[in-house]
Design a protein around this motif. Sequence first.
Motif, short mmCIF file in Angstrom:
data_model
loop_
_atom_site.label_atom_id
_atom_site.label_comp_id
_atom_site.label_asym_id
_atom_site.label_seq_id
_atom_site.Cartn_x
_atom_site.Cartn_y
_atom_site.Cartn_z
N ILE A 1 -1.75 -1.78 5.16
CA ILE A 1 -2.48 -0.84 4.53
C ILE A 1 -3.77 -1.29 3.83
O ILE A 1 -3.57 -2.43 3.30
CB ILE A 1 -1.58 -0.12 3.30
N ASN A 2 -4.83 -0.70 4.08
CA ASN A 2 -6.30 -1.27 3.38
C ASN A 2 -6.63 -0.14 2.41
O ASN A 2 -6.87 1.02 2.79
CB ASN A 2 -7.24 -1.46 4.46
N ARG A 3 -7.05 -0.65 1.39
CA ARG A 3 -7.56 0.02 0.21
C ARG A 3 -8.77 -0.67 -0.39
O ARG A 3 -8.51 -1.54 -1.06
CB ARG A 3 -6.65 0.63 -0.59
N PHE A 4 -9.93 0.10 -0.47
CA PHE A 4 -11.11 -0.21 -1.32
C PHE A 4 -11.55 0.92 -2.06
O PHE A 4 -11.63 1.94 -1.69
CB PHE A 4 -12.15 -0.62 -0.18
N GLY B 1 -7.41 2.73 4.75
CA GLY B 1 -6.84 3.17 6.19
C GLY B 1 -5.82 2.43 6.48
O GLY B 1 -5.52 1.23 6.10
N ILE B 2 -5.11 2.75 7.53
CA ILE B 2 -3.98 2.16 8.05
C ILE B 2 -3.74 1.94 9.38
O ILE B 2 -4.18 2.92 10.29
CB ILE B 2 -2.39 2.80 7.66
N VAL B 3 -3.66 0.69 9.91
CA VAL B 3 -3.84 0.44 11.06
C VAL B 3 -2.32 -0.13 11.55
O VAL B 3 -1.43 -0.77 10.69
CB VAL B 3 -4.76 -0.74 11.43
N GLY B 4 -1.89 -0.02 12.67
CA GLY B 4 -0.64 -0.57 13.30
C GLY B 4 0.35 0.50 13.90
O GLY B 4 -0.36 1.33 14.80
N ARG C 1 -3.32 8.61 7.83
CA ARG C 1 -3.61 7.51 8.11
C ARG C 1 -4.73 6.55 7.35
O ARG C 1 -4.87 5.58 7.22
CB ARG C 1 -3.87 6.97 9.65
N SER C 2 -5.58 7.67 6.84
CA SER C 2 -6.93 7.22 6.02
C SER C 2 -7.15 8.22 4.87
O SER C 2 -6.75 9.35 5.12
CB SER C 2 -8.05 7.22 6.95
N LEU C 3 -7.91 7.68 4.08
CA LEU C 3 -8.30 8.53 2.59
C LEU C 3 -9.93 8.26 2.48
O LEU C 3 -10.28 7.03 2.59
CB LEU C 3 -7.53 8.03 1.54
#
Length: 634
Positions: A479-482, A506-509, A550-552
Amino acid sequence: MYCLLTIFFSNLILCVLRCVFCLKAIARKYIFPAVLVGSVLFVVPARVLAINYEVTLQGVKDTSLKETLEYSSNLFQLKKVLPSTSSALVRRASLDLDRLKKVLYAFGFFAGKTTIKMNGHEDVASNLALLEGQENVVVELIVDPGPLYLVGKIEVEGIEGQKEAFKPPLQSGKPALASQIVEGENYLVHGLQHLGFPRAKALERRLVINHQNQTLDVFFKIDPGPKVHMGDMVLQGNERSDSDFLAQRQSWKSGDLYDPDKLRNFRSDLSGLDIFSAVRVDLENPPLPENLQEPFLVPVAVSVEEKALRFFGFGTDITTTQGTSLRGFWGHRNLFGGAERLRVTGRLSRIGKNDFDKINSNLDVNIFKPDWLIRHQNLIVNSSLDKEHYDAFERKAFTGFGGVERKLGKYFSLEGGIRGEISNVKNQEGETDFVLMGLPVDLKYDTRKDLLDPKSGMWSQIAVTPYMTLKGEGDGFVINRFASRLYHSIDAKGQWVLAGKAVVGGIVGDSLTNIPADKRFFSGGGGSVRGYEFQSIGPLAANLDPRGGRSLLEVGAELRFRYKDFGLVPFVDGGNVFSTDWPSFNGQLQWGAGIGLRYYTKLGPLRMDVAFPVNGRKNVDDTVAFYLSIGQAF
């Protein structure tokens, strides 16, 4: 004989009482009305004889100078308090001559002249007959500032050995403004203090006006005092706090040259521990020895007042999209004397939104240990029990986290650790038991001064959390969040503040169906896009329940206006959730707009917002949403 004395005194008392009653009757009938009439006769003429006047200021083009002259003038400031006689008006005007002269001097006009005219006459003071019978008087303040004088020679006595160390801002050839002269003197004193002279002070300031050259010569006399080196810390008031723990935070070494910034930072550091209600840090003031020798070592006196060990509190939020939430907390702020903090928080939410047996409940226990192993490194241990019921999913979970937080300079902080989670998650896709292990890393940048109601500064966050799925579908995901928030005060007083925010995630995997529903991205509600149901923005299931994505992408802006204890905030929010790994910046956002009221308290602003979906979806979004909470929206 005794009987005769008794009769005599009885008659005497009766005579006195009769006299008193007679005096009261006379006063009530004659004296009181006379006094009342006299008072009316005295007051009414005074009001009738009041002199009305109009006043103007002429001859000044500079707006700042004109405003200051009017602010300093009794004729302007006492306009609503009319003088009773013409002589009182003349006296008020005469006092203005000296006041206006001082203002001209402060702005560097040392040859300025002020003339006062009343009904066109200049020398009214010597001939008051000119105003007799005049009920309305026109007063003209005619100001001729004259030439602007410049700073001439600058001489400083007392800093012969330190002249090359710093240069004061006052310079020859610049306008001779009083504010600049005072600032130059303060700069000399403060500069000496930063060079190790804590007792530096200004002894004399002498100004010489040179009308021929139209300059102002400035002479300062400074007493630097002794050069001081900081000694050991002398601590007082720490009854429950460990002295060794506080000494480790000391920002200087014994023998260091006096530096007020080091003492100020140390005071701020101790205050940030949240165990002291007051902190005073200053040099002791010993008498100077007769034969002063370098280094002159002076102990640093540190006096603290400790806060109560235990604390508690509660709060509530009310919205039409999430119902009512109640929260309460209890804590201990100094468990073992080293500012170790324990906090237990309980929360009930979605009251009135969910059925009674499906009200959300959360219990969180947090332990915080400052300066763990090394300075400026904090230990964080957290565990929580959660039972949640949302339209998107239902979840029961136990979560534990252990990690460290470290300051990286004044504005940056880095947090990392290990998180374990055991959960049962149920949504439209089914019910699954998960066991997850995560390694969250969180980098923050924060220049805000007021966390509850920021008026300037910036807050930014980069959060990356890789999860390994030990039980459940899939192998793992990241999980990536900026996020970033920016605050800008439009005016000097901070009445108008422009605030903006942006969030990208964004979420990868793993595929979306293998990612637990509570770890997906959702949008909508008071904390993201106002005007929409909580978590309702984004992909929807067939029954219109949100699935998450998966993304925002979220953005928002507010214009915050404050007047005394009240505020008005128009705002706009936008956002959406996407099924791709990263958001589509060309994709359509759901927009919400509205207006909010603020009532400012010591605990932060009380917030009440009303929001409307601008491009709401038919049969999905309500037409209006209300929010009541404490603190700004972001």
